[in-house]
Design an enzyme around this catalytic site. Structure first.
Site, mmCIF file in Angstrom:
data_model
loop_
_atom_site.group_PDB
_atom_site.id
_atom_site.type_symbol
_atom_site.label_atom_id
_atom_site.label_comp_id
_atom_site.label_asym_id
_atom_site.label_seq_id
_atom_site.Cartn_x
_atom_site.Cartn_y
_atom_site.Cartn_z
ATOM 1 N N ASP A 141 34.262 -70.955 112.420
ATOM 2 C CA ASP A 141 33.438 -72.160 112.546
ATOM 3 C C ASP A 141 33.328 -72.567 114.008
ATOM 4 O OD1 ASP A 141 33.453 -75.552 111.133
ATOM 5 O OD2 ASP A 141 31.813 -74.182 111.654
ATOM 6 N N LYS A 144 28.527 -69.927 117.428
ATOM 7 C CA LYS A 144 27.954 -68.953 116.482
ATOM 8 C C LYS A 144 27.746 -67.577 117.122
ATOM 9 C CE LYS A 144 28.422 -72.539 114.296
ATOM 10 N NZ LYS A 144 29.768 -72.725 113.701
ATOM 11 N N ASP A 169 31.067 -70.167 108.483
ATOM 12 C CA ASP A 169 30.228 -71.340 108.281
ATOM 13 C C ASP A 169 28.900 -71.146 109.023
ATOM 14 O OD1 ASP A 169 30.300 -74.858 109.153
ATOM 15 O OD2 ASP A 169 29.464 -73.872 107.396
ATOM 16 N N ASN A 170 27.867 -71.871 108.605
ATOM 17 C CA ASN A 170 26.601 -71.996 109.346
ATOM 18 C C ASN A 170 25.797 -70.723 109.523
ATOM 19 O OD1 ASN A 170 28.842 -73.782 111.241
ATOM 20 N ND2 ASN A 170 27.191 -74.853 110.183
ATOM 21 N N GLU A 199 26.147 -79.811 106.558
ATOM 22 C CA GLU A 199 26.999 -80.967 106.271
ATOM 23 C C GLU A 199 26.234 -82.294 106.437
ATOM 24 O OE1 GLU A 199 27.855 -78.464 108.270
ATOM 25 O OE2 GLU A 199 28.366 -79.127 110.274
HETATM 26 C C1 637 Z 1 35.385 -68.871 121.565
HETATM 27 C C2 637 Z 1 36.083 -70.086 121.123
HETATM 28 N N1 637 Z 1 37.437 -70.136 121.069
HETATM 29 C C3 637 Z 1 38.039 -71.269 120.648
HETATM 30 N N2 637 Z 1 37.409 -72.397 120.270
HETATM 31 C C4 637 Z 1 36.066 -72.375 120.326
HETATM 32 C C5 637 Z 1 35.357 -71.230 120.737
HETATM 33 N N3 637 Z 1 34.032 -71.493 120.656
HETATM 34 C C6 637 Z 1 33.916 -72.764 120.242
HETATM 35 N N4 637 Z 1 35.142 -73.302 120.038
HETATM 36 C C7 637 Z 1 35.418 -74.644 119.538
HETATM 37 O O1 637 Z 1 34.895 -74.697 118.199
HETATM 38 C C8 637 Z 1 34.072 -75.857 118.045
HETATM 39 C C9 637 Z 1 32.650 -75.440 118.109
HETATM 40 C C10 637 Z 1 31.954 -75.248 117.003
HETATM 41 C C11 637 Z 1 30.526 -74.816 117.076
HETATM 42 N N5 637 Z 1 29.868 -75.285 115.874
HETATM 43 C C12 637 Z 1 28.577 -75.534 115.895
HETATM 44 O O2 637 Z 1 27.887 -75.332 116.893
HETATM 45 C C13 637 Z 1 27.980 -76.142 114.684
HETATM 46 C C14 637 Z 1 26.714 -76.726 114.807
HETATM 47 C C15 637 Z 1 26.097 -77.342 113.710
HETATM 48 C C16 637 Z 1 24.775 -77.937 113.864
HETATM 49 C C17 637 Z 1 23.782 -77.732 112.918
HETATM 50 C C18 637 Z 1 22.500 -78.306 113.068
HETATM 51 C C19 637 Z 1 22.241 -79.089 114.179
HETATM 52 F F1 637 Z 1 21.028 -79.673 114.330
HETATM 53 C C20 637 Z 1 23.234 -79.316 115.130
HETATM 54 C C21 637 Z 1 24.490 -78.736 114.978
HETATM 55 C C22 637 Z 1 26.754 -77.368 112.464
HETATM 56 C C23 637 Z 1 28.012 -76.781 112.353
HETATM 57 O O3 637 Z 1 28.691 -76.803 111.167
HETATM 58 C C24 637 Z 1 28.632 -76.157 113.439
HETATM 59 O O4 637 Z 1 29.860 -75.569 113.247
HETATM 60 C C25 637 Z 1 34.444 -76.759 119.206
HETATM 61 O O5 637 Z 1 35.589 -77.488 118.880
HETATM 62 C C26 637 Z 1 34.689 -75.739 120.302
HETATM 63 O O6 637 Z 1 35.491 -76.261 121.350
HETATM 64 MG MG MG Z 2 30.290 -75.401 111.158
#
Ligand code: 637
Ligand code: MG
Length: 221
Positions: A141, A144, A169-170, A199
């Site tokens: 999660d 992406k 997820d997603n 969500e």
């Molecule tokens: C390589 C690496 N290593 C370690 N931590 C890492 C990492 N890469 C990211 N992280 C961590 O994880 C989370 C990031 C999650 C990214 N999730 C999403 O982008 C996301 C976006 C939506 C979304 C949908 C429609 C929209 F219009 C806007 C947003 C829904 C979601 O459910 C998502 O998960 C965040 O806590 C980040 O620091």
């Molecule tokens: Mg997600």
């Protein structure tokens, strides 16, 4: 604004959730995201699918990539028997700090192993750091575009065994097209899609469940 959205989410947990009660922490976050501010937690609809896949897998070792505020960590850990190893990776120290407090409010601080850092740096160290040979269940999660490189890395590090389950997820929104092509065409995975919604919205989304079939060769043409 003085506080960040994760900090306001944590505040809602502290005010509305019963300390030591994971279900009340989950409910408080879902209420906050439905009524105050949207946040990218897996949420209750996809969360119920996550719960069912965790329960049917009954894993001994679990890895989560992308802790964020700890919502899915609480969802997963509340289902696990005491001896289960749960490791979650988070690269952003501010998010990690919020997640630790959310997890503590749920009373699950003794079960969690939250490691700060990037998945690509930490995955190769799992065996040395935690004596983990393979993961029975992995929840993706995080960013992406990291899904595909990270599932390949898990394979290359020998961290997946026959029967290991990777739940992502997603896969529709925001989407992970290259990841989907890979797991659906690979002879080493058996994949299925769980249709759901983004969500707290009516936007179509879903989870992909990919079961590792073992170390085979070749791609499906
Ligand atoms: C390589 C690496 N290593 C370690 N931590 C890492 C990492 N890469 C990211 N992280 C961590 O994880 C989370 C990031 C999650 C990214 N999730 C999403 O982008 C996301 C976006 C939506 C979304 C949908 C429609 C929209 F219009 C806007 C947003 C829904 C979601 O459910 C998502 O998960 C965040 O806590 C980040 O620091
Ligand atoms: Mg997600």
């Amino acid at each position: 604004t003085r506080t960040s959205r994760p900090q306001r989410l944590l505040q809602a947990v502290c005010i509305n959730a019963v300390r030591g009660n994971p279900d009340s922490v989950i409910a408080a976050i879902d209420h906050f995201c439905q009524n105050q501010e949207w946040a990218m937690n897996v949420g209750d609809e996809k969360g119920a699918i996550l719960d069912s896949v965790v329960m049917e897998t009954s894993p001994s070792t679990v890895l989560e990539l992308g802790t964020y505020c700890g919502y899915s960590a609480v969802r997963i850990m509340r289902l696990l028997p005491p001896a289960t190893r749960f490791i979650t990776l988070e690269m952003n120290p501010d998010y990690a700090a919020v997640a630790r407090q959310v997890i503590q409010h749920a009373g699950l601080q003794d079960k969690v192993c939250l490691v700060e850092g990037k998945s690509a740096d930490l995955i190769p160290k799992m065996a040395d750091m935690f004596g983990i040979r393979t993961f029975d269940f992995v929840f993706f999660d995080h960013w992406k575009d990291c899904y595909l490189p990270d599932i390949r890395l898990l394979e290359d590090c020998g961290l997946l065994d026959q029967g290991s389950v990777v739940l992502a997820d997603n896969v529709l929104c925001p989407g992970a097209p290259e990841y989907l092509d890979y797991v659906r065409s690979s002879l080493r995975f058996s994949s299925r899609f769980y249709r759901s919604h983004l969500e707290y919205t009516r936007v179509l989304d879903g989870l992909e469940r990919s079961e590792y079939l073992g170390h085979r060769d070749a791609q499906r043409d």
